[in-house]
Scaffold this motif. Structure first.
Motif, mmCIF file in Angstrom:
data_model
loop_
_atom_site.group_PDB
_atom_site.id
_atom_site.type_symbol
_atom_site.label_atom_id
_atom_site.label_comp_id
_atom_site.label_asym_id
_atom_site.label_seq_id
_atom_site.Cartn_x
_atom_site.Cartn_y
_atom_site.Cartn_z
ATOM 1 N N LEU A 154 0.600 -0.668 -0.002
ATOM 2 C CA LEU A 154 0.246 -0.278 -0.006
ATOM 3 C C LEU A 154 0.821 1.023 0.371
ATOM 4 O O LEU A 154 2.457 1.398 1.099
ATOM 5 C CB LEU A 154 -1.060 0.561 1.093
ATOM 6 N N GLU A 155 0.206 2.077 -0.648
ATOM 7 C CA GLU A 155 1.315 3.785 -0.282
ATOM 8 C C GLU A 155 0.998 4.403 0.515
ATOM 9 O O GLU A 155 -0.005 3.844 1.553
ATOM 10 C CB GLU A 155 1.162 4.522 -2.297
ATOM 11 N N ASN A 156 2.202 4.668 1.084
ATOM 12 C CA ASN A 156 1.730 5.144 2.632
ATOM 13 C C ASN A 156 1.111 7.216 2.260
ATOM 14 O O ASN A 156 0.594 7.229 3.232
ATOM 15 C CB ASN A 156 3.591 6.459 3.016
ATOM 16 N N THR A 157 0.862 7.265 1.665
ATOM 17 C CA THR A 157 0.287 8.475 1.367
ATOM 18 C C THR A 157 -0.971 8.612 -0.249
ATOM 19 O O THR A 157 -0.681 7.240 -1.156
ATOM 20 C CB THR A 157 0.937 9.963 1.003
ATOM 21 N N VAL A 158 -1.998 9.575 -0.090
ATOM 22 C CA VAL A 158 -3.001 9.305 -1.162
ATOM 23 C C VAL A 158 -3.769 10.504 -1.688
ATOM 24 O O VAL A 158 -3.109 11.505 -0.424
ATOM 25 C CB VAL A 158 -4.391 8.532 -0.201
ATOM 26 N N VAL A 159 -3.717 11.127 -2.772
ATOM 27 C CA VAL A 159 -3.857 12.437 -3.086
ATOM 28 C C VAL A 159 -5.347 12.115 -2.873
ATOM 29 O O VAL A 159 -6.175 11.548 -2.990
ATOM 30 C CB VAL A 159 -3.558 12.683 -4.707
ATOM 31 N N SER A 160 -6.137 13.907 -2.503
ATOM 32 C CA SER A 160 -7.279 13.682 -2.340
ATOM 33 C C SER A 160 -7.991 14.194 -3.214
ATOM 34 O O SER A 160 -7.538 15.099 -3.954
ATOM 35 C CB SER A 160 -7.636 14.210 -0.619
ATOM 36 N N ARG A 161 -9.163 13.169 -3.679
ATOM 37 C CA ARG A 161 -10.442 14.351 -5.310
ATOM 38 C C ARG A 161 -10.405 15.421 -4.967
ATOM 39 O O ARG A 161 -10.785 15.981 -5.737
ATOM 40 C CB ARG A 161 -10.899 13.087 -5.493
ATOM 41 N N THR A 162 -10.517 15.934 -3.822
ATOM 42 C CA THR A 162 -11.170 16.992 -3.270
ATOM 43 C C THR A 162 -10.419 18.331 -2.977
ATOM 44 O O THR A 162 -10.682 19.268 -3.912
ATOM 45 C CB THR A 162 -12.425 16.846 -1.810
ATOM 46 N N THR A 163 -9.140 17.633 -2.546
ATOM 47 C CA THR A 163 -8.455 18.785 -2.275
ATOM 48 C C THR A 163 -7.124 18.832 -2.761
ATOM 49 O O THR A 163 -6.579 20.341 -2.984
ATOM 50 C CB THR A 163 -8.181 19.142 -1.071
ATOM 51 N N GLY A 164 -6.551 17.765 -3.194
ATOM 52 C CA GLY A 164 -5.912 17.967 -4.310
ATOM 53 C C GLY A 164 -4.357 17.784 -3.236
ATOM 54 O O GLY A 164 -3.345 17.537 -4.047
ATOM 55 N N GLU A 165 -4.339 17.916 -2.051
ATOM 56 C CA GLU A 165 -3.019 17.730 -0.893
ATOM 57 C C GLU A 165 -3.222 16.080 -1.040
ATOM 58 O O GLU A 165 -3.784 14.924 -0.302
ATOM 59 C CB GLU A 165 -3.802 18.423 -0.012
ATOM 60 N N LYS A 166 -1.885 15.880 -0.777
ATOM 61 C CA LYS A 166 -1.711 14.139 -0.006
ATOM 62 C C LYS A 166 -1.681 13.979 1.644
ATOM 63 O O LYS A 166 -1.524 15.594 2.178
ATOM 64 C CB LYS A 166 -0.015 14.680 -0.130
ATOM 65 N N GLU A 167 -2.043 12.939 1.726
ATOM 66 C CA GLU A 167 -2.816 12.772 3.194
ATOM 67 C C GLU A 167 -1.946 11.171 3.174
ATOM 68 O O GLU A 167 -2.234 10.074 2.867
ATOM 69 C CB GLU A 167 -4.159 12.470 3.264
ATOM 70 N N GLU A 168 -1.240 11.026 4.692
ATOM 71 C CA GLU A 168 -0.644 10.152 5.465
ATOM 72 C C GLU A 168 -1.685 8.867 5.702
ATOM 73 O O GLU A 168 -2.908 9.162 5.704
ATOM 74 C CB GLU A 168 -0.376 10.658 6.521
ATOM 75 N N ILE A 169 -1.462 7.645 5.205
ATOM 76 C CA ILE A 169 -2.321 6.232 5.605
ATOM 77 C C ILE A 169 -2.199 6.131 7.168
ATOM 78 O O ILE A 169 -1.452 6.437 7.322
ATOM 79 C CB ILE A 169 -2.334 5.694 4.223
#
Length: 727
Positions: A154-169
């Motif tokens: 699993l990738e450690n971060t994901v990109v939010s489709r709403t804000t475009g910001e990276k988020e930690e899992i």
């Protein structure tokens, strides 16, 4: 008096044996009609019963709570006290992106504790997680099933489709070992729902131990109501009423807990930031004052240097004073730069803290029910459709079978006139004579009904259920025996054949034995309608004239034959019609309405310029005739009049509305008139508008993935057959 002993009983047995073909034809047609009637009638209730039992056996939740700030133990304790809550289970979930070579899939990870009693998954292969780093996956029969023993990254971060910001899992590790395969009552459909991560569609669900999550607060709560815990039926008005009341109480409690969270957790931080701003202002003012005082001293020294030192002509004094001024100025500039840098950093820290607090400006909680679980309400709708088809189609089939039996028994009684007259001449009672034909038809009806019911209940519900099992993943079917319809089928088929035999024999027994033993006198001929039309009748051949006279003479046989043939033909046409209707939907949807051949979904939201650049590269590399960037996401549509929601609806916003027709042809099904997108209005697919009872000009509300509620006005209704769309 009826006497079935001796020769009469032997005669009945002999009659059945001598007319095996006729007996078996009656038996088969009744069995086929009743079997189809009962079998299809059992399919819908069996599908519902299977889901009800599955939900009960796995203790499926009634309500799910999710909060944008999560829940702590105090929240759990307060929510558990809510009236109507029988069981509560706290857990975690997170959406992540799974890397599989060049392919990436969005997965939803749930926690699975040893003591979890709600939404208990069914272990189908392997074992459940016991150690950190172990995971169980859904037992999927589609796409690319994940095998036991394989590694999941699993990738450690994901990109939010709403804000475009990276988020930690919020997971302790990014690699897990698959130890088992399960199926969960939360996901009975191959569609797992939507998310703000990746391409927006969840491809798999998985489960890990709670300790593999790093979240400090629970991210989801599952509740079972008192009504379900006491064995209440989930598809009843009472259940809906209980759940509606419970959700309202839970919404109130959740709002109260959010207020507590805001007061205890957020307000102190807001105050801390406010205090920091005031302290920074005071420190800046104090430092500015000190620096200004130093600068004034330097200015005074500079004035003294210019007015007194320079005119003195003392080179040593001049050099010393000049050096003193330069050193002071350097110290001033250095102190000012250090102060500016310090204050700039403190301002940035405050700005970061304010930005972090902004996410708590609109904290909210969400209360969802079983109907919001992927596939649950849809499965119920499909079972209802099967039941609706069973209301008309099998009944017509049964009526055709009864009509054929009526014709057969009427003809049989008329063929046995001589035998009936002989029995009557020998002194047999009318009841005894009638009993032969009543028993003959009753035995055929009873045996046919029994065989048809067994075959129908065993075969048709299973065929229909396992056809739907291709898109739903639940337990094996729990059959429901429709005793009421079985008894109804018995009554209709047996009574119709027996009563026809009784009425026909009774009318024949009114005659004398001598007239019965003679051939039946043909009905008196009379001029029919065609005979009165001379220019037609004179041109007809002899066989045609005989046939015409027989048709008008034996009207009952004529109409029964016409009805029988018409019924059978209608069944065949209906069957082919259903097949063509289902097959034709695909051609109309993806031939006439959706004209595109391929859709590309970005894992991360792109700006208009980025999308145009991508299309330009795509067009250059491949032979693309038409293309258009669109915004598409799943929304929930609210029906304000009935409080109903429609969750499987897609909102489509084209970048160039004038060119939309090249890829999606919006038009009216009834008139064929082209539909254009206009300012201040939207276009809705026809089925959704019908379900909501909307007309052009009506207003309704939608909720997007950010849970914003927006009011829209319906400007047009377009033809559409698959899914629901709002343009």
């Amino acid at each position: 008096m009826i006497n079935l002993k001796g020769s009469v009983f032997k005669n009945i047995v002999r009659e059945i044996w001598d007319t095996k073909a006729r007996f078996l034809s009656i038996l088969a047609i009744i069995g086929l009609g009743v079997g189809f009637f009962v079998g299809v009638k059992a399919a819908g209730p069996s599908m519902i019963n299977t889901l009800v039992n599955y939900a009960s056996e796995q203790n499926m939740m009634d309500v799910r709570l999710v909060s944008s700030v999560g829940f702590d133990d105090d929240d759990v304790a307060e929510i558990e006290k809510t009236q109507g809550v029988a069981q509560l289970q706290a857990g975690y979930f997170a959406d992540a992106v799974m890397s599989d070579g060049s392919k990436k899939s969005v997965v939803r990870i749930h926690s699975l504790g040893e003591d979890d009693k709600i939404n208990v998954p069914v272990l189908e292969e392997g074992r459940l997680p016991q150690n950190s780093g172990e995971i169980v996956v859904e037992n999927a029969s589609y796409a690319n099933p994940i095998e036991i023993g394989s590694k999941i990254t699993l990738e450690n971060t994901v990109v939010s489709r709403t804000t475009g910001e990276k988020e930690e899992i919020p997971l302790k590790c990014s690699e897990f070992t698959v130890v088992g395969k399960v199926k969960s009552p939360l996901y009975i459909s191959f569609q797992k729902g939507n998310t703000t991560v990746g391409n927006g569609t969840i491809s798999y669900y998985m489960m890990i131990l709670p300790q593999d999550f790093t979240s400090e607060r629970y991210t989801e709560l599952y509740l079972v109501s008192d009504y379900s815990a006491s064995g209440g039926y989930p598809y009843s008005d009472e259940y809906n009423s209980e759940i509606d009341s419970l959700t309202q109480r839970l919404e109130t409690v959740c709002d109260e807990r959010l207020d507590v969270f805001d007061k205890n957790e957020i307000e102190p931080k807001r105050q801390e930031v406010a205090d920091g701003i005031e302290e920074l202002k005071d420190a800046m003012a104090k430092t500015d004052g000190e620096l200004e005082s130093v600068y004034k001293q330097i200015q005074q020294l500079q004035t003294q240097y210019e007015k007194q030192v320079l005119p003195s002509g003392n080179k040593a004094l001049i050099a010393g004073t000049k050096a003193q001024i330069d050193i002071a100025m350097q110290q001033y500039q250095s102190s000012k730069a250090a102060a500016d840098a310090k204050f700039m950093q403190e301002k940035q820290n405050i700005a970061d803290a304010q930005k972090q607090l902004e996410q708590f400006d609109d904290i909210k909680s969400f209360v969802t029910t079983r109907d919001d679980s992927p596939g649950y309400a849809e499965y119920q709708d499909n079972a209802g459709r099967v039941d609706a088809v069973a209301t008309v189609f099998p009944v017509f089939f049964l009526l055709v079978a009864v009509l054929v039996c009526v014709t057969t028994m009427t003809r049989m009684v008329e063929e046995r006139r001589t035998e009936i007259g002989t029995f009557k001449a020998l002194g047999y009672a009318n009841g005894t004579i009638i009993s032969k034909y009543v028993i003959y038809s009753t035995v055929a009806g009873v045996v046919g009904c029994a065989a048809g019911c067994v075959l129908g209940c065993v075969s048709l519900p299973n065929i229909i259920f396992y056809a739907y099992a291709m898109v739903y993943h639940i337990k094996d079917m729990d059959s429901v025996i429709p005793w009421g319809f079985i008894l109804g089928g018995f009554a209709v088929s047996v009574l119709c054949t027996a009563m026809v035999s009784w009425f026909t024999c009774r009318s024949e027994l009114k005659r004398t034995p001598a007239s019965l033993m003679r051939p039946k006198t043909p009905k008196a001929g009379k001029r029919n309608l065609l005979e009165r039309i001379g220019f037609i009748w004179s041109r007809m051949k002899f066989t045609s004239k005989v046939t015409t006279r027989n048709l008008f003479r034996y009207k009952a046989r004529f109409f029964m034959t016409v009805l029988g043939v018409a019924g059978c033909t209608a069944l065949i046409v209906a069957a082919f019609g259903l097949m063509d209707a289902v097959g034709g939907i695909v051609d109309k949807q993806f031939g006439e309405i959706c004209r595109y051949n391929l859709s590309i979904v970005f894992s991360e939201s792109k700006t208009g310029d980025d999308a145009d650049k991508f299309i330009e590269e795509l067009t250059t590399q491949y032979s693309v005739k038409n293309s258009m960037p669109v915004y598409q996401n799943r929304v929930t549509v609210f029906d304000n009049r009935s409080d109903a929601t429609y969750g499987d609806t897609y909102l489509v916003v084209p970048s160039e509305p004038d060119r939309l027709r090249a890829t999606i042809d919006l038009h009216s099904r009834k008139t064929g008139e082209d539909i254009e997108l206009v300012d201040g209005g939207c276009v809705m697919s026809e089925k959704l508008a019908d379900n909501m009872g909307l007309k052009i000009g009506d207003e309704f509300e939608i909720k997007d993935i950010d849970d914003k509620v927006v009011k829209l006005k319906l400007s047009s209704i377009c033809e559409n057959y698959l899914y629901s769309y709002i343009y």
